[in-house]
Design a protein around this motif. Structure first.
Motif, PDB file in Angstrom:
ATOM      1  N   ILE A 132     -22.654  16.220  11.411  1.00 65.22           N
ATOM      2  CA  ILE A 132     -23.372  15.683  12.703  1.00 65.22           C
ATOM      3  C   ILE A 132     -22.230  16.708  13.820  1.00 65.22           C
ATOM      4  CG2 ILE A 132     -23.020  13.577  14.004  1.00 65.22           C
ATOM      5  CD1 ILE A 132     -23.182  12.175  12.152  1.00 65.22           C
ATOM      6  N   SER A 133     -20.518  16.713  13.681  1.00 66.31           N
ATOM      7  CA  SER A 133     -20.257  17.488  14.719  1.00 66.31           C
ATOM      8  C   SER A 133     -20.333  18.705  14.540  1.00 66.31           C
ATOM      9  CB  SER A 133     -18.449  17.471  14.759  1.00 66.31           C
ATOM     10  OG  SER A 133     -18.751  18.357  12.855  1.00 66.31           O
ATOM     11  N   HIS A 134     -22.174  18.862  13.556  1.00 67.81           N
ATOM     12  CA  HIS A 134     -22.028  21.049  13.459  1.00 67.81           C
ATOM     13  C   HIS A 134     -22.658  20.947  15.160  1.00 67.81           C
ATOM     14  CE1 HIS A 134     -19.356  22.379  10.769  1.00 67.81           C
ATOM     15  NE2 HIS A 134     -19.492  22.143   9.892  1.00 67.81           N
ATOM     16  N   PHE A 135     -24.053  19.595  15.015  1.00 67.87           N
ATOM     17  CA  PHE A 135     -25.586  19.888  15.781  1.00 67.87           C
ATOM     18  C   PHE A 135     -24.937  18.878  17.044  1.00 67.87           C
ATOM     19  CE2 PHE A 135     -26.306  19.899  11.439  1.00 67.87           C
ATOM     20  CZ  PHE A 135     -27.531  20.510  11.612  1.00 67.87           C
ATOM     21  N   TYR A 136     -24.071  17.859  17.581  1.00 66.89           N
ATOM     22  CA  TYR A 136     -23.880  16.770  18.406  1.00 66.89           C
ATOM     23  C   TYR A 136     -21.700  17.788  19.256  1.00 66.89           C
ATOM     24  CZ  TYR A 136     -27.916  14.892  17.026  1.00 66.89           C
ATOM     25  OH  TYR A 136     -29.368  14.756  16.487  1.00 66.89           O
ATOM     26  N   GLU A 137     -22.103  18.162  19.736  1.00 67.99           N
ATOM     27  CA  GLU A 137     -20.315  17.659  20.847  1.00 67.99           C
ATOM     28  C   GLU A 137     -19.964  16.582  20.516  1.00 67.99           C
ATOM     29  OE1 GLU A 137     -21.099  19.705  23.806  1.00 67.99           O
ATOM     30  OE2 GLU A 137     -21.632  20.971  24.284  1.00 67.99           O
ATOM     31  N   LEU A 138     -18.894  15.762  19.406  1.00 68.19           N
ATOM     32  CA  LEU A 138     -17.931  15.155  19.633  1.00 68.19           C
ATOM     33  C   LEU A 138     -17.021  14.992  20.021  1.00 68.19           C
ATOM     34  CD1 LEU A 138     -19.639  13.778  15.735  1.00 68.19           C
ATOM     35  CD2 LEU A 138     -20.595  13.303  18.479  1.00 68.19           C
ATOM     36  N   GLY A 139     -16.736  13.890  20.903  1.00 72.70           N
ATOM     37  CA  GLY A 139     -14.842  14.464  20.872  1.00 72.70           C
ATOM     38  C   GLY A 139     -14.368  13.338  19.606  1.00 72.70           C
ATOM     39  N   VAL A 140     -14.793  12.616  19.719  1.00 75.46           N
ATOM     40  CA  VAL A 140     -14.222  11.671  17.861  1.00 75.46           C
ATOM     41  C   VAL A 140     -14.791  11.154  17.200  1.00 75.46           C
ATOM     42  CG1 VAL A 140     -12.017  11.021  19.568  1.00 75.46           C
ATOM     43  CG2 VAL A 140     -14.282   9.598  19.247  1.00 75.46           C
ATOM     44  N   GLY A 141     -14.844  10.996  16.491  1.00 73.09           N
ATOM     45  CA  GLY A 141     -15.804   9.490  15.101  1.00 73.09           C
ATOM     46  C   GLY A 141     -15.363   8.962  14.165  1.00 73.09           C
ATOM     47  N   ILE A 142     -15.908   7.302  13.578  1.00 74.71           N
ATOM     48  CA  ILE A 142     -15.065   7.579  12.507  1.00 74.71           C
ATOM     49  C   ILE A 142     -15.903   6.537  11.797  1.00 74.71           C
ATOM     50  CG2 ILE A 142     -13.814   5.082  11.982  1.00 74.71           C
ATOM     51  CD1 ILE A 142     -12.911   5.345  15.443  1.00 74.71           C
ATOM     52  N   CYS A 143     -16.184   6.877  11.014  1.00 76.11           N
ATOM     53  CA  CYS A 143     -17.253   6.406   9.802  1.00 76.11           C
ATOM     54  C   CYS A 143     -16.606   4.419   9.149  1.00 76.11           C
ATOM     55  CB  CYS A 143     -17.707   7.080   8.695  1.00 76.11           C
ATOM     56  SG  CYS A 143     -19.015   7.274   7.710  1.00 76.11           S
ATOM     57  N   TYR A 144     -17.920   4.007   9.337  1.00 73.72           N
ATOM     58  CA  TYR A 144     -17.161   2.854   8.752  1.00 73.72           C
ATOM     59  C   TYR A 144     -18.136   2.369   7.527  1.00 73.72           C
ATOM     60  CZ  TYR A 144     -14.544   1.531  12.922  1.00 73.72           C
ATOM     61  OH  TYR A 144     -14.096   1.958  14.006  1.00 73.72           O
ATOM     62  N   PHE A 145     -17.936   2.194   6.766  1.00 78.49           N
ATOM     63  CA  PHE A 145     -18.939   1.733   5.395  1.00 78.49           C
ATOM     64  C   PHE A 145     -18.619   0.115   4.961  1.00 78.49           C
ATOM     65  CE2 PHE A 145     -20.300   5.307   4.835  1.00 78.49           C
ATOM     66  CZ  PHE A 145     -21.597   5.563   4.782  1.00 78.49           C
ATOM     67  N   ILE A 146     -19.340  -0.435   4.321  1.00 78.46           N
ATOM     68  CA  ILE A 146     -19.295  -2.181   3.879  1.00 78.46           C
ATOM     69  C   ILE A 146     -18.457  -1.847   2.507  1.00 78.46           C
ATOM     70  CG2 ILE A 146     -21.362  -1.961   2.948  1.00 78.46           C
ATOM     71  CD1 ILE A 146     -20.691  -5.515   3.816  1.00 78.46           C
ATOM     72  N   ASP A 147     -17.883  -3.220   2.908  1.00 82.08           N
ATOM     73  CA  ASP A 147     -17.023  -3.543   1.467  1.00 82.08           C
ATOM     74  C   ASP A 147     -17.593  -4.571   0.800  1.00 82.08           C
ATOM     75  OD1 ASP A 147     -15.102  -1.136   1.484  1.00 82.08           O
ATOM     76  OD2 ASP A 147     -13.374  -1.690   2.345  1.00 82.08           O
ATOM     77  N   LYS A 148     -17.215  -4.543  -0.602  1.00 76.41           N
ATOM     78  CA  LYS A 148     -17.880  -5.896  -0.670  1.00 76.41           C
ATOM     79  C   LYS A 148     -16.812  -6.122  -2.159  1.00 76.41           C
ATOM     80  CE  LYS A 148     -23.151  -5.055  -0.556  1.00 76.41           C
ATOM     81  NZ  LYS A 148     -23.996  -4.684  -1.220  1.00 76.41           N
ATOM     82  N   PRO A 149     -16.626  -7.803  -2.291  1.00 71.92           N
ATOM     83  CA  PRO A 149     -17.500  -8.521  -1.199  1.00 71.92           C
ATOM     84  C   PRO A 149     -16.962  -9.699  -0.126  1.00 71.92           C
ATOM     85  CG  PRO A 149     -15.434  -9.429  -3.252  1.00 71.92           C
ATOM     86  CD  PRO A 149     -15.579  -8.705  -3.139  1.00 71.92           C
ATOM     87  N   SER A 150     -15.693  -8.785   0.478  1.00 70.00           N
ATOM     88  CA  SER A 150     -15.308  -9.395   1.211  1.00 70.00           C
ATOM     89  C   SER A 150     -16.804  -8.842   2.590  1.00 70.00           C
ATOM     90  CB  SER A 150     -14.249  -8.321   2.202  1.00 70.00           C
ATOM     91  OG  SER A 150     -14.145  -7.228   2.330  1.00 70.00           O
ATOM     92  N   ASP A 151     -17.940  -8.298   2.140  1.00 70.06           N
ATOM     93  CA  ASP A 151     -18.271  -8.206   3.506  1.00 70.06           C
ATOM     94  C   ASP A 151     -17.388  -7.018   5.122  1.00 70.06           C
ATOM     95  OD1 ASP A 151     -20.772  -7.835   2.611  1.00 70.06           O
ATOM     96  OD2 ASP A 151     -20.425 -10.528   2.754  1.00 70.06           O
ATOM     97  N   THR A 152     -16.221  -6.593   4.292  1.00 69.53           N
ATOM     98  CA  THR A 152     -15.852  -5.769   5.928  1.00 69.53           C
ATOM     99  C   THR A 152     -16.196  -4.619   6.052  1.00 69.53           C
ATOM    100  OG1 THR A 152     -13.891  -7.904   5.916  1.00 69.53           O
ATOM    101  CG2 THR A 152     -13.331  -6.357   6.994  1.00 69.53           C
ATOM    102  N   PHE A 153     -16.241  -4.168   7.144  1.00 70.41           N
ATOM    103  CA  PHE A 153     -16.596  -2.799   7.183  1.00 70.41           C
ATOM    104  C   PHE A 153     -15.073  -2.250   7.393  1.00 70.41           C
ATOM    105  CE2 PHE A 153     -20.800  -4.659   8.033  1.00 70.41           C
ATOM    106  CZ  PHE A 153     -21.597  -3.668   7.890  1.00 70.41           C
ATOM    107  N   THR A 154     -15.324  -1.220   6.795  1.00 74.35           N
ATOM    108  CA  THR A 154     -13.338  -0.716   6.653  1.00 74.35           C
ATOM    109  C   THR A 154     -13.368   1.236   7.308  1.00 74.35           C
ATOM    110  OG1 THR A 154     -13.437  -0.428   3.959  1.00 74.35           O
ATOM    111  CG2 THR A 154     -12.226  -2.098   5.381  1.00 74.35           C
ATOM    112  N   VAL A 155     -12.950   1.704   7.573  1.00 75.86           N
ATOM    113  CA  VAL A 155     -13.033   2.820   7.750  1.00 75.86           C
ATOM    114  C   VAL A 155     -12.649   4.251   6.756  1.00 75.86           C
ATOM    115  CG1 VAL A 155     -11.671   5.142   9.427  1.00 75.86           C
ATOM    116  CG2 VAL A 155     -11.421   3.240  10.062  1.00 75.86           C
ATOM    117  N   LYS A 156     -13.581   4.199   6.974  1.00 77.18           N
ATOM    118  CA  LYS A 156     -13.901   5.515   5.419  1.00 77.18           C
ATOM    119  C   LYS A 156     -13.176   7.087   5.301  1.00 77.18           C
ATOM    120  CE  LYS A 156     -14.922   2.213   2.984  1.00 77.18           C
ATOM    121  NZ  LYS A 156     -13.747   0.998   2.263  1.00 77.18           N
ATOM    122  N   ALA A 157     -13.683   7.144   7.051  1.00 76.65           N
ATOM    123  CA  ALA A 157     -13.364   8.958   7.366  1.00 76.65           C
ATOM    124  C   ALA A 157     -13.254   9.191   9.026  1.00 76.65           C
ATOM    125  CB  ALA A 157     -14.085  10.185   7.150  1.00 76.65           C
ATOM    126  N   SER A 158     -12.101   9.917   9.736  1.00 73.34           N
ATOM    127  CA  SER A 158     -12.819  10.038  11.106  1.00 73.34           C
ATOM    128  C   SER A 158     -12.462  11.267  11.738  1.00 73.34           C
ATOM    129  CB  SER A 158     -11.334   9.159  11.725  1.00 73.34           C
ATOM    130  OG  SER A 158      -9.903   9.703  10.947  1.00 73.34           O
TER     131      SER A 158
END
Length: 253
Positions: A132-158
């Motif tokens: 995405i940073s190749h196509f859009y001028e990002l300053g910062v970025g964080i990617c969350y995905f859900i962890d089951k079964p807690s249904d908590t969204f945790t950081v997978k990459a930044s």
């Protein structure tokens, strides 16, 4: 300074007049012609002083008038520059926002292709941000995905964050991130409070102008969230539904 000089000239001329009268006391033979001539010279001297003072006042008045006109013209130019700058920014945003469907689909397909074959959700998240940073001028970025079964969204990459920065996880409904996930709606935050970075994303001293919260939806359910910060408008929010449709097919939890 000039005014003080003018006052001195008046004082000197007055002193000269007094001296002339005092001088005449010691002269016994004063003819009428002599006195008239004396007065004429004194009047001439005073006239010169007056003309000098009048000229100075006129020049000063003209200078003040010129300075005011210059200031008014400068203010007018500043306003015009601001108006043109705002118009240019608006046109640029409109132009960038008019990315046609084929171009957006091309971007989405490119990102989708880069995710194919990637194993592990952390690897997928990192590749997603990098692409995405190749196509859009990002300053910062964080990617969350859900962890089951807690249904908590945790950081997978930044992206663009110091390795020592700790980013908090969240659950559905918690903060802006949780709200975007709950509503399954894109959120664009422009009036950002400084405390937001410490509480929500932990970006610390980085202060992007715009934050995009982009839910990753798969089979009508939010499985992840992209939190992107930029110093300018990206229009990724208007492209995201198309991008999400492509990338959600390549993501498996």
């Amino acid at each position: 300074m000039i005014r003080n000089t003018t006052y001195r000239l008046y004082i000197i001329s007055g002193a000269a007049f007094v001296f002339a009268l005092f001088k005449d006391v010691f002269v016994s033979d004063l003819s009428a012609k002599y006195m008239i001539l004396e007065l004429i010279f004194l009047a001439l001297f005073l006239t010169i002083v007056y003309m000098f003072d009048w000229t100075i006042r006129k020049v000063k008045k003209e200078r003040l008038s010129f300075e005011q006109k210059y200031k008014d013209l400068e203010d007018t130019c500043d306003r015009r520059v601001y108006e043109l700058s705002s118009k240019l920014t608006e046109l640029e945003q409109q132009h960038s926002g008019k990315t046609n469907t084929k171009e957006v689909e091309k971007i989405a397909l490119n990102i989708n292709d880069s995710l194919k074959g990637k194993k592990g959700i952390n690897v997928v998240a990192k590749e997603l941000l990098n692409k995405i940073s190749h196509f859009y001028e990002l300053g910062v970025g964080i990617c969350y995905f859900i962890d089951k079964p807690s249904d908590t969204f945790t950081v997978k990459a930044s992206f663009g964050l110091d390795e020592n920065v700790k980013i908090k996880d969240f659950k559905i409904g918690e903060g802006f991130n949780g709200q975007a996930v709950h509503d399954e709606e894109i959120m664009v935050l422009k009036d950002i409070d400084e405390a937001y970075f410490e509480i929500e994303s932990g970006t610390g001293s980085s202060k992007p102008k715009v934050i995009y919260l982009l839910p990753i939806i798969q089979n009508n359910k939010t499985i992840g969230l992209l939190e992107l910060g930029s110093f300018s408008l990206l229009n990724i929010d208007s492209h995201w539904n198309t991008i999400n449709d492509y990338i959600s097919k390549s993501i498996s939890l």
